[in-house]
Design an enzyme around this catalytic site. Structure first.
Site, short mmCIF file in Angstrom:
data_model
loop_
_atom_site.label_atom_id
_atom_site.label_comp_id
_atom_site.label_asym_id
_atom_site.label_seq_id
_atom_site.Cartn_x
_atom_site.Cartn_y
_atom_site.Cartn_z
N ASN A 286 -0.15 11.84 4.05
CA ASN A 286 -0.63 11.65 2.76
C ASN A 286 -1.70 12.32 2.20
O ASN A 286 -2.00 12.50 1.05
CB ASN A 286 -1.34 10.11 2.91
N SER B 184 5.15 0.80 0.03
CA SER B 184 4.07 0.03 -1.06
C SER B 184 4.63 0.63 -2.47
O SER B 184 5.12 1.49 -2.99
CB SER B 184 2.78 0.90 -0.76
N HIS C 145 2.46 0.75 -5.45
CA HIS C 145 1.58 1.47 -6.30
C HIS C 145 1.65 3.05 -6.11
O HIS C 145 1.44 3.76 -7.10
CB HIS C 145 0.26 1.07 -6.26
N CYS D 103 -8.93 6.68 0.66
CA CYS D 103 -9.37 5.43 1.36
C CYS D 103 -10.59 6.10 2.24
O CYS D 103 -11.48 4.95 2.79
CB CYS D 103 -8.46 4.81 2.64
#
Length: 394
Positions: free
Chosen positions: A151, A199, A201, A325
């Protein structure tokens, strides 16, 4: 002021087609899918349709798709669920040092409960060594959990080869595919995947809804107890609108991926190549070709990432210094440290990610603004004194 969003890896806007399908399930079609009356049957049908849509994108059956509250829950469930279900068989888990914190923190939690975890090293591009994986396997190994694509730096792991190693050793293989889903065709059988976390989103769907693919026969302990939802594997009244939106977003994201990626890669490469050319003492993080289509992660020496982000925001550009995050943390990215960057260079890293709504004009605007910002910040850095006038990369 011009506004440019280049943080698609953190989250994406909901597409109009997705929102249009969701809206009736907030108002008109509001029944509980567990109810046997017509209102319940109506929403049950919508849930089943969304499950079918998502299963089709993974090349699997709909009864192997379980809805969750997001990618983090899916990762937690996959890892803890297998660990608890197979603890009498073994207690060893293999992962990498560059996983999302949803995986790393889950593994660290299990270590406190007596499980043993091997964290594989990665090379300068963020890739694991398959021989290291083979050597790490023990008789007690019950799970391999390795992300599909990183990510932060965008590096894509050799998932098919990892799947073969897992299968040859009769070990369950889980992959956090939250960033990769919708960017690459994923067929769970071809890749040897037993568990996959995704996921909504990240693919222009709503927040708060994810899914876990669990191959039929895979032993996995339920994490949320209560009602009989999700075939008694994950209790709680279903997020109907979110599920409907996820199904539509999954369908759209997996339509003609190759043609879609062509546009995204063109914008990404324009961004990377021009910035690297214009800004001295810069370094591309992640693999140059084996990377997510929209990911550009570059380190700029002699500056702080926080100051860079604030300066970009002042001219209307949204980016990231790493995973959303971990924002607010003063510690350098664990991913950048794992690929061998120093603290100083890691702190000066910027992640820009382009997406479906990014335009060439927006890329040009970033290319116009970023070199000026980097130069201004460097003029205030004592570390930059003595190297001015150079045009070398880190």
């Amino acid at each position: 002021m011009k506004k440019v969003y280049m943080d698609y890896a953190a989250t994406t806007p909901v597409k109009k087609e997705v929102l249009d399908e969701m809206m009736p399930y907030y108002t008109t079609h509001f029944g509980n899918p567990s109810s046997i009356h017509s209102f319940g049957r109506e929403t049950r049908k919508a849930v089943d349709q969304a499950r079918d849509r998502i299963a089709k994108t993974l090349g699997t059956k709909s009864d192997e798709i379980f809805f969750t509250g997001g990618g983090t829950e899916s990762d937690n469930w996959a890892i803890k669920g297998v660990a608890y279900a197979l603890k009498n068989k073994g207690n060893h888990i293999i992962t990498t040092k560059v996983e999302h914190h949803a995986v790393l923190h889950t593994c660290q939690h299990l270590e406190k409960e007596g499980f043993e975890v091997t964290y594989l090293e990665v090379d300068e591009y963020g890739l694991i060594n398959l021989e290291d994986l083979k050597k790490a396997i023990k008789d007690e190994t019950i799970l391999i959990t390795i992300m599909y694509a990183n990510n932060e730096i965008g590096t894509v792991q050799p998932i098919k080869e990892i799947g073969k190693i897992a299968k040859d050793n009769k070990i369950i293989f889980h992959s956090d595919a939250v960033q990769a889903y919708g960017s690459f065709p994923i067929n769970v059988d071809e890749l040897g995947l037993d568990l996959v976390s995704i996921s909504a989103h990240k693919i222009y769907g709503p927040k708060g809804i994810g899914a876990l693919y669990a191959r039929r026969g895979t032993k996995i302990f339920p994490m949320i107890h209560g009602g009989a939802q999700e075939r008694r594997r994950r209790a709680g009244t279903e997020n109907i609108a979110g599920i409907v939106g996820f199904g539509k977003a999954a369908e759209l994201a997996n339509e003609n991926i190759e043609a879609h990626n062509k546009k995204i890669i063109t914008l990404r490469d324009q961004l990377i190549n021009t910035l690297m050319e214009k800004i001295p003492y810069s370094k591309l993080n992640g693999h140059p070709t084996k990377r997510l289509p929209g990911n550009a992660n570059i380190s700029f020496e002699f500056i702080e990432g926080e100051a860079l982000l604030l300066s970009l925001d002042m001219v209307g550009i949204a980016g990231s210094s790493g995973s959303a995050c971990t924002s607010g943390s003063l510690d350098p990215s664990h991913v950048l440290m794992a690929i061998g960057l120093s603290h100083e260079i890691a702190h000066g890293s910027l992640r820009l990610t382009v997406g479906d709504f990014t335009t060439t004009e927006e890329v040009d605007y970033v290319i116009e603004q970023l070199p000026k910002i980097v130069d201004r910040l460097r003029q205030m850095s004592p570390l930059y004194e003595g190297v001015k006038g150079g045009n070398n990369n880190v």
